[in-house]
Each structure stands twice: as C-alpha cells, then as structure tokens.
Write an enzyme that holds these catalytic residues in place. Structure first.
Site, PDB file in Angstrom:
ATOM      1  N   GLU A  43      -2.470  -3.793   6.783  1.00  0.00           N
ATOM      2  CA  GLU A  43      -3.544  -4.852   7.099  1.00  0.00           C
ATOM      3  C   GLU A  43      -3.703  -5.869   6.050  1.00  0.00           C
ATOM      4  O   GLU A  43      -4.813  -6.441   5.781  1.00  0.00           O
ATOM      5  CB  GLU A  43      -4.856  -3.889   7.280  1.00  0.00           C
ATOM      6  CG  GLU A  43      -5.298  -3.380   5.907  1.00  0.00           C
ATOM      7  CD  GLU A  43      -4.887  -1.809   5.865  1.00  0.00           C
ATOM      8  OE1 GLU A  43      -3.905  -1.601   6.254  1.00  0.00           O
ATOM      9  OE2 GLU A  43      -5.520  -1.188   5.007  1.00  0.00           O
ATOM     10  N   ASN A  44      -2.464  -6.265   5.212  1.00  0.00           N
ATOM     11  CA  ASN A  44      -2.628  -7.478   4.237  1.00  0.00           C
ATOM     12  C   ASN A  44      -3.500  -8.378   4.603  1.00  0.00           C
ATOM     13  O   ASN A  44      -3.539  -8.983   5.753  1.00  0.00           O
ATOM     14  CB  ASN A  44      -1.339  -7.912   3.960  1.00  0.00           C
ATOM     15  CG  ASN A  44      -0.289  -6.813   3.989  1.00  0.00           C
ATOM     16  OD1 ASN A  44      -0.183  -5.932   3.352  1.00  0.00           O
ATOM     17  ND2 ASN A  44       0.832  -7.063   4.702  1.00  0.00           N
ATOM     18  N   GLY A  53       3.420   2.348  11.064  1.00  0.00           N
ATOM     19  CA  GLY A  53       3.153   1.368  12.059  1.00  0.00           C
ATOM     20  C   GLY A  53       3.034  -0.088  11.753  1.00  0.00           C
ATOM     21  O   GLY A  53       3.739  -1.020  12.165  1.00  0.00           O
ATOM     22  N   ALA A  54       1.948  -0.277  10.961  1.00  0.00           N
ATOM     23  CA  ALA A  54       1.745  -1.540  10.422  1.00  0.00           C
ATOM     24  C   ALA A  54       0.613  -1.491   9.215  1.00  0.00           C
ATOM     25  O   ALA A  54       0.240  -0.556   8.904  1.00  0.00           O
ATOM     26  CB  ALA A  54       0.687  -2.277  11.616  1.00  0.00           C
ATOM     27  N   HIS A 103      -6.577  -2.123  15.066  1.00  0.00           N
ATOM     28  CA  HIS A 103      -6.970  -1.234  13.828  1.00  0.00           C
ATOM     29  C   HIS A 103      -6.473  -2.058  12.915  1.00  0.00           C
ATOM     30  O   HIS A 103      -7.364  -2.300  11.641  1.00  0.00           O
ATOM     31  CB  HIS A 103      -5.926  -0.056  13.801  1.00  0.00           C
ATOM     32  CG  HIS A 103      -5.948   0.920  12.680  1.00  0.00           C
ATOM     33  ND1 HIS A 103      -6.599   2.033  12.426  1.00  0.00           N
ATOM     34  CD2 HIS A 103      -5.139   0.549  11.384  1.00  0.00           C
ATOM     35  CE1 HIS A 103      -6.325   2.542  11.370  1.00  0.00           C
ATOM     36  NE2 HIS A 103      -5.699   1.884  10.684  1.00  0.00           N
ATOM     37  N   GLU A 104      -5.524  -2.720  12.678  1.00  0.00           N
ATOM     38  CA  GLU A 104      -5.378  -3.678  11.203  1.00  0.00           C
ATOM     39  C   GLU A 104      -6.143  -4.675  11.277  1.00  0.00           C
ATOM     40  O   GLU A 104      -6.824  -5.108  10.075  1.00  0.00           O
ATOM     41  CB  GLU A 104      -3.779  -4.160  11.409  1.00  0.00           C
ATOM     42  CG  GLU A 104      -2.659  -3.109  11.645  1.00  0.00           C
ATOM     43  CD  GLU A 104      -2.946  -1.788  10.636  1.00  0.00           C
ATOM     44  OE1 GLU A 104      -3.467  -2.007   9.663  1.00  0.00           O
ATOM     45  OE2 GLU A 104      -2.373  -0.535  10.907  1.00  0.00           O
ATOM     46  N   GLU A 114       0.845  -0.938   0.092  1.00  0.00           N
ATOM     47  CA  GLU A 114       0.024  -0.179  -0.092  1.00  0.00           C
ATOM     48  C   GLU A 114       0.954   1.399  -0.002  1.00  0.00           C
ATOM     49  O   GLU A 114       1.733   1.421   0.758  1.00  0.00           O
ATOM     50  CB  GLU A 114      -0.926   0.026   1.315  1.00  0.00           C
ATOM     51  CG  GLU A 114      -1.947   1.146   1.167  1.00  0.00           C
ATOM     52  CD  GLU A 114      -2.742   1.305   2.379  1.00  0.00           C
ATOM     53  OE1 GLU A 114      -2.536   0.499   3.380  1.00  0.00           O
ATOM     54  OE2 GLU A 114      -3.585   2.240   2.421  1.00  0.00           O
ATOM     55  N   GLU A 173      -9.432   4.347   6.369  1.00  0.00           N
ATOM     56  CA  GLU A 173      -8.733   4.774   7.298  1.00  0.00           C
ATOM     57  C   GLU A 173      -9.234   5.597   8.610  1.00  0.00           C
ATOM     58  O   GLU A 173      -9.094   5.283   9.867  1.00  0.00           O
ATOM     59  CB  GLU A 173      -7.291   5.666   6.959  1.00  0.00           C
ATOM     60  CG  GLU A 173      -6.317   4.764   6.233  1.00  0.00           C
ATOM     61  CD  GLU A 173      -5.726   3.597   6.879  1.00  0.00           C
ATOM     62  OE1 GLU A 173      -6.075   3.359   8.149  1.00  0.00           O
ATOM     63  OE2 GLU A 173      -5.340   2.829   6.106  1.00  0.00           O
ATOM     64  N   HIS A 219      -9.471  -3.443   9.926  1.00  0.00           N
ATOM     65  CA  HIS A 219      -9.286  -3.395   8.506  1.00  0.00           C
ATOM     66  C   HIS A 219      -9.842  -4.636   7.631  1.00  0.00           C
ATOM     67  O   HIS A 219     -10.328  -4.306   6.610  1.00  0.00           O
ATOM     68  CB  HIS A 219      -8.179  -2.929   8.101  1.00  0.00           C
ATOM     69  CG  HIS A 219      -7.697  -1.603   7.918  1.00  0.00           C
ATOM     70  ND1 HIS A 219      -8.299  -0.769   7.448  1.00  0.00           N
ATOM     71  CD2 HIS A 219      -6.565  -0.786   8.554  1.00  0.00           C
ATOM     72  CE1 HIS A 219      -7.778   0.306   7.546  1.00  0.00           C
ATOM     73  NE2 HIS A 219      -6.549   0.389   8.124  1.00  0.00           N
TER      74      HIS A 219
HETATM   75  N1  BES Z   1      -2.905   1.088   5.802  1.00  0.00           N
HETATM   76  C1  BES Z   1      -2.288   1.585   6.787  1.00  0.00           C
HETATM   77  C2  BES Z   1      -0.723   1.335   6.643  1.00  0.00           C
HETATM   78  C3  BES Z   1      -0.063   2.250   5.529  1.00  0.00           C
HETATM   79  C4  BES Z   1       0.114   3.419   5.675  1.00  0.00           C
HETATM   80  C5  BES Z   1       0.314   1.634   4.345  1.00  0.00           C
HETATM   81  C6  BES Z   1       0.633   4.378   4.564  1.00  0.00           C
HETATM   82  C7  BES Z   1       0.845   2.446   3.507  1.00  0.00           C
HETATM   83  C8  BES Z   1       1.076   4.016   3.566  1.00  0.00           C
HETATM   84  C9  BES Z   1      -2.593   0.875   8.384  1.00  0.00           C
HETATM   85  O1  BES Z   1      -3.768   0.497   8.205  1.00  0.00           O
HETATM   86  C10 BES Z   1      -2.406   2.176   9.305  1.00  0.00           C
HETATM   87  O2  BES Z   1      -3.135   2.950   9.036  1.00  0.00           O
HETATM   88  N2  BES Z   1      -1.394   2.169  10.063  1.00  0.00           N
HETATM   89  C11 BES Z   1      -1.132   3.082  10.969  1.00  0.00           C
HETATM   90  C12 BES Z   1      -1.508   2.679  12.461  1.00  0.00           C
HETATM   91  C13 BES Z   1      -3.066   2.787  13.018  1.00  0.00           C
HETATM   92  C14 BES Z   1      -3.186   2.581  14.209  1.00  0.00           C
HETATM   93  C15 BES Z   1      -3.384   4.257  12.700  1.00  0.00           C
HETATM   94  C16 BES Z   1       0.297   3.459  10.945  1.00  0.00           C
HETATM   95  O3  BES Z   1       1.140   2.998  10.120  1.00  0.00           O
HETATM   96  O4  BES Z   1       0.998   4.523  11.469  1.00  0.00           O
HETATM   97 ZN    ZN Z   2      -5.247   1.867   8.961  1.00  0.00          ZN
END
Ligand code: BES
Ligand code: ZN
Length: 871
Positions: free
Chosen positions: A271-272, A268-269, A304-305, A123, A327, A308
C-alpha cells in the site's frame, strides 16, 4: 554459519524515539548492480541525550556529512546493521551516500529488480536496505525523491506523491541518454511506505471524482502488452474509492493514485502512499487468462491496498506489535466491500473457511500468538492469519457489540483523533469506549489471549412453563505462552426455530414484549444461563449465526436436526455450517449419510435461486478441513471417506445434477460479475459430481468441458477433474494447455498447481519433474508457490506414507532459504500441524524440521519458524 542466536524483540521494550527525521531528500542514480543513493535528512532531537543510531544493511557506505561537513570514519560508528553518531547536535542535517546492488537482491526486500524493472518493497524493514534511516513506523517524515536513470531502459520513473519535476540530463560516458524525475509527497509517512519504480512500462489511465468534487488521476503501470489485462483492476479501484466514501466517509487525498504490477514479489500487494505495488498475479486478468476466483481476488486486493490509505497510511502503527491495527482493520474493510459488491453469505462462508483453514490451525499449533503479539524474532514471520484474519474478526465483533451507528461513531473519532499519527491497538479500542460509552476492558482480551475459544451450548425446553433455557459455557485451552486464560467477552448470535422452520421470537425472562427472531447474547463469564419465555414449541437452536465470533461453537444436535437446519435456517451462514458439520460427522465418524443426501437434494431443488450460494452448499469440507477436526489424522482414510460421500451424492442426484449442468451454461459473452460467476461455480460443482466416477466416461465429460470452454474458469474446472484421472485424455489436455500458454507464466502457474494438487500416486515424481521445467524458477515466489505451495496443500500426497512428500518440500525449503528466506519461512508452514498425525508421519515430518533447523547458515526467518515448531 549463523554467528549469533537471533534475538527476540519485546513489546514491553518499546521506547519512544529520541530523534525524528522531519524531512528526507532522496537522490537515486539507478544501475542494476551499482545504484547510488544519497539521503539528505533533517533530524531533530525529541528527548533524552543518547546517541543517534540509524538502521542500515546490505549497502556500502560511501560518505557521511554532518551539517555540510564531511565526516571521517572516526567520527561515527559503523557495523553491519547500523550507523551511530555518539554526540549529535539537537538539530542536524545528515547527508549519507551509499551504494547498493539491486540485481543481487534475491530476497526481494528493499530495492530489487523484477524482470528488468526496478521496484521496492519496504514494509516492514526493507527501507534500511536502501539507506541509513530511522526505519521504524513511528518516525514520520516528508519525502522528496529524485530518480535518475537511463532514459531508454527506464523511461518511467515513479515514486510517492506528486510529480514535481523532470527532464533530460547529459548523456553518460557511453553516450546513452539519461533523464530524471522528481516526486514530492506532502503527507509525512514512515519509511515502510516509501516506493520507487523504474522501467519500460505500459499504462492505462482512468479518473475518479471524489465526494467533494476533487478529480483524481488513476494510473496503472504494467509490462508492455499487459495493458488490457489491467482494466478490471482499474474498475475495482474506482468502486473501492466510492465505497470508502460511502461506508466510512473517507476521501482520497493526493491528486494521483498509481498502481504498478510486478512479476517478482513476496506478497500479494503493498500500500505505498500513492504508489501501490502489486504482484501481477493479483492485478492482471482477462477472461482467457483468469478465473472468476482470480477476479474476485483482484477486486479485494485492490480494495484492500486502497483502503490502507486511511487505515495504515494516514494513521499508521506505532510499532510492529500493532500490525493488526492496520491489517486486521483493512481486511475487515475489504471483506465488507466484497460482501457489498457480491454476496454477503458467500463472502462470509469464504472468509470463515479461510479463517479456519489457516488461523484456527495456527491457534491450535506451535505458532499460536495473540492478535497483538508480545515478542518476535523476525517481524516478517508475523504477517500471519492471526494478525490478518482473526484481527478482522475481532473488529467484526466490536461492530456487533456497538452496533452499526456506534461503529461509525467510533471510526469517525479514530480518524479524527489519530490522523497523521502512529497509533496503537489500545488507541483504537479507546475510540469505541469514548464514542459509544462502553466498557471494553474485557473485550481487549481478544487482542491479548491466543487460542480459539470453545462455546458449548446446552438447551432444555420446559413444555409446561413454555421456557427454553440455554446454558453457554466458554473455555479456552492454555497455549505455550499463556498457561492461564481469562473468560472472554463473546457476542453469540442465536435464533430458535420451530418444527416448520418458522422463527420463534427470542424473549428473555423479564422482558415485557416479544423479542426479535435473532439476537446477540453477550457472553462474559465461563458459564451463563439465558431463559427465554413464551416459547410455543420445542425449538431447534441455531448457534453462532453469521459466525458471530472466531470461536468453535458446539451445538449438540442429531444428524436429522442438522439436516433440518441445513434446509431451513433463516441464517444463510448457519445453513451452510449445518451442512458442513453434518458432512464432517459422516466422513469422520462413519455415521449414516441418509439425512445429508436428502438435504443435498433440497439444495439442488432450490439451486437456481442463488447459484453462488448453492455451489458453496454442495461442497463437503475439504480433506484439510476434515484433518483439522480429529486426531490422529489419517490422510488416506479421509481421502477415501470424502470420495465415497461425493460418489454417493453423485449417484443419488445424477439426473438433477445433469439438468442443472445444462441449465447453468453461459449464454453470451463472459462477464466476471458475481451473478455470472455464481452460475459457473454451480455448473462446475455439478461437473465435479458428474465426473465423480473417475472412469473413461467421466474423463470424456471433463475433456469436453475443457475443450468447449470459452473462459479460464471453465478450462480449469475441466482440467481439475482430469487431473484426478489416469486417462490419455488427461495427458493430451494438459499438453494442449501447456502449448497454448507456454509464454504466459501466470497461466502456466495454474497448470503447475493443478498437477501438484493431483491425488494420483505419481504426483511427487511429477512435481520433481516440473521443477526442471524451464518456467520454474526458485527466484520467483509465484512459481514456487504455484508448484511447491500447491503440493504442500495436497493433503493426500504431501502426507504420503513413505515420507516422499515431506522430503520434497523439505528439500525445496532448504534450497530456497539461501535465495528468499521470507518465502522459505512461509513454506515451512506446511509442517505446522505435524503433531496431529500418526507416529510414523510425525517422525518423518520431525526429521525434515530438524534438518531445516540445523541448516548451516539458516536465516533468522526460517530458524524462528522451524525452531518454534519443534519446541
Ligand atoms: N501491507 C501488506 C503487504 C505486506 C505484507 C508487506 C507483509 C510486507 C510484509 C498488504 O497490505 C497486504 O496485507 N497484502 C496482502 C493482501 C491483502 C488483500 C490481505 C498480501 O500481500 O497477501
Ligand atoms: Zn494490508
């Protein structure tokens, strides 16, 4: 050098895809420097008669076959971003082979190596760095993946879905054993949800039984030795799964759910589908290595993940302009989960603080954009506080407007109507109109208009008529993209309080029985008047209860009235809010602190009732929070004013603080639960005050706190106090910590952050020194954020009058851009508010931004951010 100006993508240009890739068979042969990928794609035309263009970057094309027939280079068009067939049949099979170099992938997008293991981040547009594809979220395909690799080096081979095969292969030419594993994901998904992991990993296992009795295997993979540190994440995962069933009726769908922790990760992480990939920082925790805040963060990111899976995966986004659809909604869901698991009041306070610190600042600056942006150059720059935090608040308002039941009806309809599809923000809002029979046309402006609305209240009491008239005015300042703003649909929750703190019923003129103690006024016009009747005494207005909208609420009250609300408002959020506003007025306007200090006395007197909440009440706004309130910002003055207030509180309440400090001591073993964490938070807030003098006695207490600590939370609290002090105890404690955790990068990150956050004058020099520490690594985003990110958040020292802080961060950003443009662009956010400072600082920050923008070979990511800031 940049060869072409980066081009903006516009929502208005969205076109439905002309082709769909229905199924994908991916075949990987993994080698760090030369991985071979073969993609077999079933493609069909949906509409039109144009060419078929697949996106692809950073790979060497080895061969293309159409319906089993090898094509020659003359049969297709290839450039550095795409592969085009001019006249494809309406149904075709394409087989594409290419070669990629994961070891050289420092951008950490696509397939890369993290500490020797293969992992992916697709992503938003990383999949095109793996193979040629319709790498857009409205293309949903069924994936089958075969991974082959050295058996010894990569015993664990993972991808999305269910494991459908595997076994040994003949050894390679050097006699090394090879093996393969095959995976199949039955749920059609966009390519951004694809994942692959390969490495020598340890794991822990758990299980979950869904509400309909289906057993799910849960596996968390980590580097060997870290298995015990994944236990808490597993526990959080099970609680999240149960919560989504209760709160939204959503059950998990595959038979297996996997999480992998990696050490080099931009975010941070992720959600694959069925295979979440986590930055180890937000997954690994033991009492010895993680703080209570880390535990809370892990719980919320795991949730969170996981969430998703329904909001993002089963229903995905049509295009990246709809990003908040997944998001914002998923943040809203994880915030509610954490509130249910812990404390609603404390959660709300923390969420609002994060919103104001990042989103209000964004909305007020050069990077302001609506929750649904209209254009972007680099989509990676749009994973913003506005998309996430404001997006979550917008959903909270929707829930307030339609009520709990209406909200559930709306989400049920949403899941029903759009399951298996790529949806839009408009689809989402429509579900609530259809399910609840409401007209939400004006509410939609929350997605379209950038900027933070201001709501001003003016109340007048008529003692003879026993009426209270409340006038609410809303305004929204123009932003660069939108000179004209329309009035918004804003839920404003209020209460009225009597002298003794009792609630006065809110009965609107014309109603024939006493109204509730708290109610939501729907503000839809620029100016609105509400008349309340049978108001027995002159009331005190509690405005914007529970922060009912992402707005700036202006309630003109005296210091004394704010102190009364701080002590007595039945709305916990507004008790905290009154205290923050009061403290800010004292620090910024130099008004008397008498009422506030007395009110803090009341907080301390009742602190044992809810220690976590008391800890929040005790902390005045941070320097950055103060800086966001008034221009031109004067960093040393803010620092001095805050220090003075903290010392005045410490002096006035010394005895009670010392008593509470003893009272809140941990009895027994460490537990990360919210109650125990709340007691530690209160005790450490007391420590902050008890060490406020920053003298030798204070250093002694902080040092003792650090040395006797039995968990990381308390160790950090002791070190955080010491880092403010010029004392030999400071140096010895930091050395002690370093030596104890020298081989644990995640813990050393904390050590770096504390030093980077120090208010001492030599901090810039110290940070430059730490950049030469063997643990520091420009290629690992966690290291960069721990040192440079923490320094950028050090309000006093980043804004050093001599510009040394700006130069340091500017230099790092320019060096980082060649390694990891995404992280470099994020770091540039440190300069976002440059126009709010004095002329001198403005000039210095501007000079750094210009040097960044003019960097030879600058990435589009950094160019977009720096360019917008300078415009
Ligand atoms: N889908 C995002 C990860 C992501 C962010 C992929 C930007 C590519 C580009 C994931 O679900 C996400 O939002 N992660 C957050 C943490 C969440 C608890 C708000 C993160 O990575 O900070
Ligand atoms: Zn997210």
């Amino acid at each position: 050098m940049r060869t072409e100006e980066p081009r903006a993508i516009h929502l208005a240009d969205y076109r439905a895809p002309e082709f769909r890739i229905t199924t994908v068979h991916l075949d990987f042969s993994l080698e760090p420097e030369a991985t071979h990928v073969t993609a077999k794609l079933q493609i069909e035309r949906l509409s039109g008669s144009g060419p078929l263009t697949l996106m692809g970057e950073n790979q060497k094309l080895l061969g293309v076959a159409l319906d089993g027939r090898a094509l020659s280079p003359g049969d297709y068009h290839l450039d550095d971003k795409s592969l085009t067939l001019t006249d494809p049949p309406s149904k075709l099979t394409l087989e594409i082979s290419s070669q990629i170099n994961p070891a050289a992938n420092t951008e950490l997008e696509g397939l890369f190596l993290s500490n020797g293991m293969f992992c992916t981040q697709c992503e938003p547009e990383g999949f095109r760095r793996i193979t040629y594809f319709l790498d857009r979220p409205d293309n949903l395909s069924v994936f089958t993946v075969r991974i082959e690799a050295s058996k010894e080096q990569y015993p664990v081979l993972l991808s999305n879905g269910n494991r459908v095969g595997g076994g040994d292969l003949p050894p390679d030419e050097n006699g090394n054993g090879r093996h393969y594993v095959a995976w199949h994901d039955p749920f059609p998904k966009p390519s951004y949800l694809f994942a692959l992991v390969a490495g020598d990993l340890g794991s822990i296992h758990g299980d979950f039984t869904t509400m309909r009795g289906r057993p799910i295997a849960l596996d968390i993979y980590v580097e060997h030795g870290n298995e015990p540190r994944a236990r808490y994440a597993l526990d959080a995962l099970k609680r999240a799964m149960a919560w989504d069933e209760r709160a939204y009726g959503r059950e998990y769908d595959l038979d297996i759910f996997m999480i992998v922790a990696v050490s080099a990760f931009n975010m941070g992480a992720m959600e694959n589908k069925g295979l979440n990939i986590f930055n180890d920082k937000v997954l690994l925790a033991t009492p010895e290595t993680a703080t209570d805040d880390d535990y809370a963060r892990i719980e919320s990111v795991v949730a969170h993940e996981y969430f998703h899976n329904w909001t993002g995966n089963r229903i995905t986004c049509r295009d990246w302009f709809q990003l908040s659809l997944k998001e914002g909604l998923t943040v809203f869901r994880d915030q509610n989960f954490s509130g249910d698991e812990r404390s609603h009041a404390v959660q709300r306070i923390q969420d609002v603080r994060a919103l104001r610190a990042r989103q209000f600042v964004e909305d007020a600056g050069p990077l302001a954009h609506p929750v649904q942006p209209q254009s972007y150059i680099e989509i990676n720059n749009f994973y913003t506080a506005t998309i996430y935090e404001k997006g979550a608040q917008v959903i909270g308002m929707l829930k307030t407007l339609v009520g709990d039941e209406g909200y559930r009806k709306g989400t049920d309809l949403y899941f029903d109507r759009h399951d298996g599809h790529a949806a839009t923000v408009e689809d989402w809002v429509k579900c609530f109109e259809d399910a609840c029979g409401r007209d939400l046309s004006q509410f939609r402006l929350w997605y379209r208009q950038a900027g933070t609305p201001v709501i001003e209240a003016r109340g007048t009491y008529d003692a003879d008529a026993r009426t209270y008239t409340l006038e609410l005015t809303q305004s929204l300042a123009p932003t660069a993209d939108q000179p004209e703003k329309k009035p918004m649909h804003i839920p404003v929750r209020i209460g009225l309080m009597g002298k003794d703190g009792s609630a006065l019923p809110l009965t609107l003129d014309g109603e024939n029985r006493a109204g509730p103690d708290s109610r939501v006024l729907e503000v839809t016009q620029k100016f609105q008047r509400f008349v309340f009747v049978d108001v027995a005494q002159e009331p005190l207005l509690s405005l914007g209860r529970d922060f009912s909208a992402p707005a700036i609420f202006r309630n003109p009250l005296s210091l004394h009235q704010r102190a009364v609300l701080m002590g007595k408002d039945s709305d916990a959020f507004n008790r905290w809010e009154a205290g923050q506003t009061l403290a800010a007025e004292i620090m910024l306007d130099g008004t008397s602190h008498t009422d506030y200090i007395a009110a803090i006395g009341e907080v301390l007197a009742r602190a044992e009732e809810d220690p976590a909440f008391a800890a929040q009440m005790l902390m005045p706004p941070t320097e950055s929070e103060l800086a966001a309130k008034k221009t031109p910002v004067d960093p040393p003055r803010i620092n001095g004013a805050r220090l003075a207030l903290v010392r005045a509180i410490a002096l006035a309440h010394q005895d009670r603080l010392a008593w509470l400090y003893e009272q809140m001591r941990d009895a027994g073993d460490y537990s990360p639960d919210a109650r125990s964490a709340g007691r530690r938070a209160l005790r450490n807030a007391c420590l902050r005050y008890l060490t406020a003098a920053d003298d030798e006695a204070a250093a002694g207490l902080a040092d003792a706190h650090y040395r006797t600590a039995t968990n990381m939370t308390d160790m950090i609290a002791g070190l955080a106090a010491l880092t403010r002090m010029e004392s030999p105890l400071r140096d010895s404690a930091f050395t002690h910590f370093h030596d104890r955790f020298r081989s644990d990068p995640l813990v050393l990150d904390k050590w770096m952050s504390l030093q980077a956050g120090s208010p001492l004058p030599e901090t810039v020099t110290a940070v430059r020194g730490l950049m030469k520490h063997p643990a520091f690594d420009l290629k690992n985003p966690n290291r960069v954020r721990a040192l440079i990110g923490a320094f950028g958040a050090n309000h006093l020292r980043f804004h050093n009058g001599d510009g040394s802080g700006y130069r340091l961060v500017g230099e790092v950003i320019r060096a980082l851009d060649g390694v990891n443009p995404q992280v470099a662009a994020r770091m540039a956010g440190a300069f976002e508010s440059w126009r709010r400072y004095d002329q001198d600082r403005q000039a210095q920050m501007r000079a750094e931004l210009v040097a960044i923008r003019d960097l030879p070979g600058i990435s589009p990511n950094l160019f977009e951010v720096a360019g917008k800031m300078l415009n």
